[in-house]
Design an enzyme around this catalytic site. Structure first.
Site, PDB file in Angstrom:
ATOM      1  N   ARG A 113      42.034  38.919  39.049  1.00  0.00           N
ATOM      2  CA  ARG A 113      42.396  38.008  40.149  1.00  0.00           C
ATOM      3  C   ARG A 113      42.246  36.573  39.658  1.00  0.00           C
ATOM      4  NH1 ARG A 113      38.609  39.012  44.578  1.00  0.00           N
ATOM      5  NH2 ARG A 113      39.943  40.727  45.228  1.00  0.00           N
ATOM      6  N   ARG A 118      27.038  36.223  49.923  1.00  0.00           N
ATOM      7  CA  ARG A 118      28.237  37.056  50.075  1.00  0.00           C
ATOM      8  C   ARG A 118      29.442  36.158  49.789  1.00  0.00           C
ATOM      9  NH1 ARG A 118      30.602  41.413  50.177  1.00  0.00           N
ATOM     10  NH2 ARG A 118      30.264  43.167  51.585  1.00  0.00           N
ATOM     11  N   LYS A 119      30.648  36.731  49.800  1.00  0.00           N
ATOM     12  CA  LYS A 119      31.829  35.906  49.517  1.00  0.00           C
ATOM     13  C   LYS A 119      32.021  34.829  50.584  1.00  0.00           C
ATOM     14  CE  LYS A 119      35.420  38.759  51.661  1.00  0.00           C
ATOM     15  NZ  LYS A 119      36.636  39.540  51.376  1.00  0.00           N
ATOM     16  N   GLY A 171      43.580  49.339  53.935  1.00  0.00           N
ATOM     17  CA  GLY A 171      43.189  50.697  53.552  1.00  0.00           C
ATOM     18  C   GLY A 171      41.788  51.097  53.953  1.00  0.00           C
ATOM     19  N   CYS A 177      40.940  43.655  53.993  1.00  0.00           N
ATOM     20  CA  CYS A 177      41.647  42.689  53.138  1.00  0.00           C
ATOM     21  C   CYS A 177      43.056  42.449  53.680  1.00  0.00           C
ATOM     22  CB  CYS A 177      41.741  43.195  51.701  1.00  0.00           C
ATOM     23  SG  CYS A 177      40.136  43.499  50.955  1.00  0.00           S
ATOM     24  N   GLY A 178      43.605  43.444  54.363  1.00  0.00           N
ATOM     25  CA  GLY A 178      44.928  43.292  54.981  1.00  0.00           C
ATOM     26  C   GLY A 178      44.891  42.565  56.316  1.00  0.00           C
TER      27      GLY A 178
END
Length: 493
Positions: A39, A153-154, A411, A416-417
């Protein structure tokens, strides 16, 4: 060394599967053993034809294992990478001005901005310089910045430059919202927006304003407060909003102020520059730029997936018709800017735009987003990209709609979607069909809104077998989105 050699050595699995994520390398142990997704960092989603060509050259040598995806953070991910090639790839990335550093795990993710920055006649501010500044600061000019590489965390950041809110401020940990104060340009701040398996929350006002020429100190102060005070026990409760809840918004603000230079932070301005009644514009097709005599063309990349040949061709089109630049969008599409009006017609006749990446996609395809799915991702419970296309194709054969309906597929519960911002969202799960057999399914979400009256969608129906989704989507489109069955439409003609 090959992965096989490394696996035989004494290094732990975490060295490969976890620590390499700090370098932007994600081992696909479950579905593509020995291969990595890489990425990048692509501030504001702006990329060049040279960068695109280089990425194409990397994935081409991996044959059917190699491909690339446009992500929901205006970014490139490339697939199929093997470890012995990485030093050379990193060198090649550097030569074209790219980095993959700090793009995974507990780091600041790609800074998002207006995909039409600098070319949009209606833009409030050009977001590119701000996002470049943020990215350079956070990665220490691609050398790595240890101050911010071990967050709880992110952490996601965006800078808003459009009335359309293409940047989705409400789902970012920090969003810079343009506002003037006493004649000075600057930004009000929203904080805490996120998705996770346990919880989703919309960003809330920090009651703070910063001048436009000094955006970094507050970013640093917020990151330091999160780094120093955020929870590190349960990773399910480690995003920044959990800390804001614990301290209260005013308590969190005090911690930010303590970390500001001179311990000062102005209160929010009432002079918001974003027009809340704005009708979000569609960027597909041909649109005039603010530069006279030039246009941009928005093209549809079905669920964001491209192959090496596609990338070479996109680079060629950017060079031939534009200025050698491409823009990536959070809906996984691409914009070609800076096209002389005299060249637009020839661009539209190009086979790539006629056959694969249409500037005028079918209405239900326009808002279709899908995460990687279990083809490559070990977290994903179901396959998403091919299924999203298949379900949408089947649905649009049965009904027609007059305005876009945004459908997002993810998913797994990490989302993430981003199914919670969709009109209709599908989150992968396992379920049983009518015969009691275990099959892939989806929890269906409804009612997400983007823009100034943003709202996260809620679960409408749980655990629907994927084979039963088409009739359910048809029913929802007819009942909630004014769709009409095709045969009725044809008989009316």
């Amino acid at each position: 060394m090959s992965l096989e050699e490394i696996e035989k050595s004494k290094l732990s699995k975490d060295d490969i599967d976890v620590r390499l994520k700090w370098l932007g390398l994600f081992h696909r142990r479950k579905h593509q053993y020995g291969r990595f997704m890489m990425r990048l960092k692509l501030p504001n989603g702006v990329t060049t034809s040279a960068q695109t060509r280089y990425l194409a050259s990397v994935i081409r040598k991996y044959g059917k294992d190699g491909c690339a995806d446009v992500t929901t953070r205006q970014n490139w991910q490339i697939r199929g990478v093997v470890l012995p090639d990485v030093p050379e790839i990193l060198k090649g990335l550097d030569e074209v001005g790219l980095t993959s550093l700090q793009s995974g795990m507990d780091n600041v993710r790609n800074p998002v901005g207006n995909p039409l920055a600098g070319i949009d006649p209606h833009e409030i501010v050009d977001t590119r310089p701000y996002n470049n500044l943020l990215s350079q600061y956070i990665t220490a000019n691609s050398r790595g910045n240890p101050a911010f590489t071990n967050l709880p965390r992110k952490w996601n950041v965006c800078v808003i430059g459009s009335h359309d809110l293409y940047e989705h401020p409400h789902i970012n940990d920090l969003a810079y919202m343009p506002a003037t104060k006493n004649g000075r340009f600057g930004f009000n701040l929203l904080v805490g927006g996120f998705f996770s398996t346990k919880r989703c929350a919309e960003a809330i006002p920090l009651d703070a304003w910063v001048p436009g020429d000094d955006i970094l100190p507050v970013c640093k102060a917020i990151l330091e407060a999160f780094r120093d005070l955020g929870a590190r026990g349960n990773r399910q409760k480690a995003r920044m909003m959990w800390l804001i809840d614990e301290l209260g918004i005013e308590g969190f603000r005090e911690e930010v102020v303590k970390r500001m230079p001179q311990q000062q932070l102005e209160r929010a301005s009432s002079e918001d520059l974003v027009q809340s009644q704005w009708e979000r514009r569609d960027y597909f097709g041909v649109h005039p730029q603010k530069q006279e005599g030039y246009s941009f063309v928005g093209i549809h990349i079905p669920v964001g997936r491209v192959q090496a040949d596609d990338m070479d061709e996109l680079a060629r089109l950017a060079d031939t018709y534009g200025s050698g630049e491409l823009r990536l969008t959070v809906e996984q599409n691409i914009i070609i800017p800076n096209i002389k009006n005299s060249k637009v017609e020839a661009l539209l006749q190009e086979p790539l735009l006629k056959d694969r990446f249409s500037p005028e996609p079918p209405i239900l395809m326009k808002g279709l987003v899908a995460c990687t799915g279990n083809q490559f991702c070990g977290q994903a419970i179901i396959e998403t990209k091919a299924r999203a296309l298949k379900v949408t194709e089947e649905v649009q054969r049965i009904v027609s709609v007059t305005k876009p309906v945004r459908m997002h597929w993810t998913g797994c519960p990490n989302s993430c979607g981003q199914v919670q911002v969709a009109d209709i969202g599908f989150m992968g799960c396992m379920t049983r069909d009518k015969d009691g057999k275990v099959v892939e399914g989806a929890d269906v979400y409804l009612g997400g809104r983007i823009g100034s009256d943003s709202h996260l969608g809620d679960i409408y129906k749980k655990a629907v077998p994927c084979d039963d989704l088409v009739p359910l989507v048809v029913e929802l489109l007819v009942e909630k989105f004014g769709a009409v069955p095709r045969e009725r439409e044809e008989s009316e003609d």
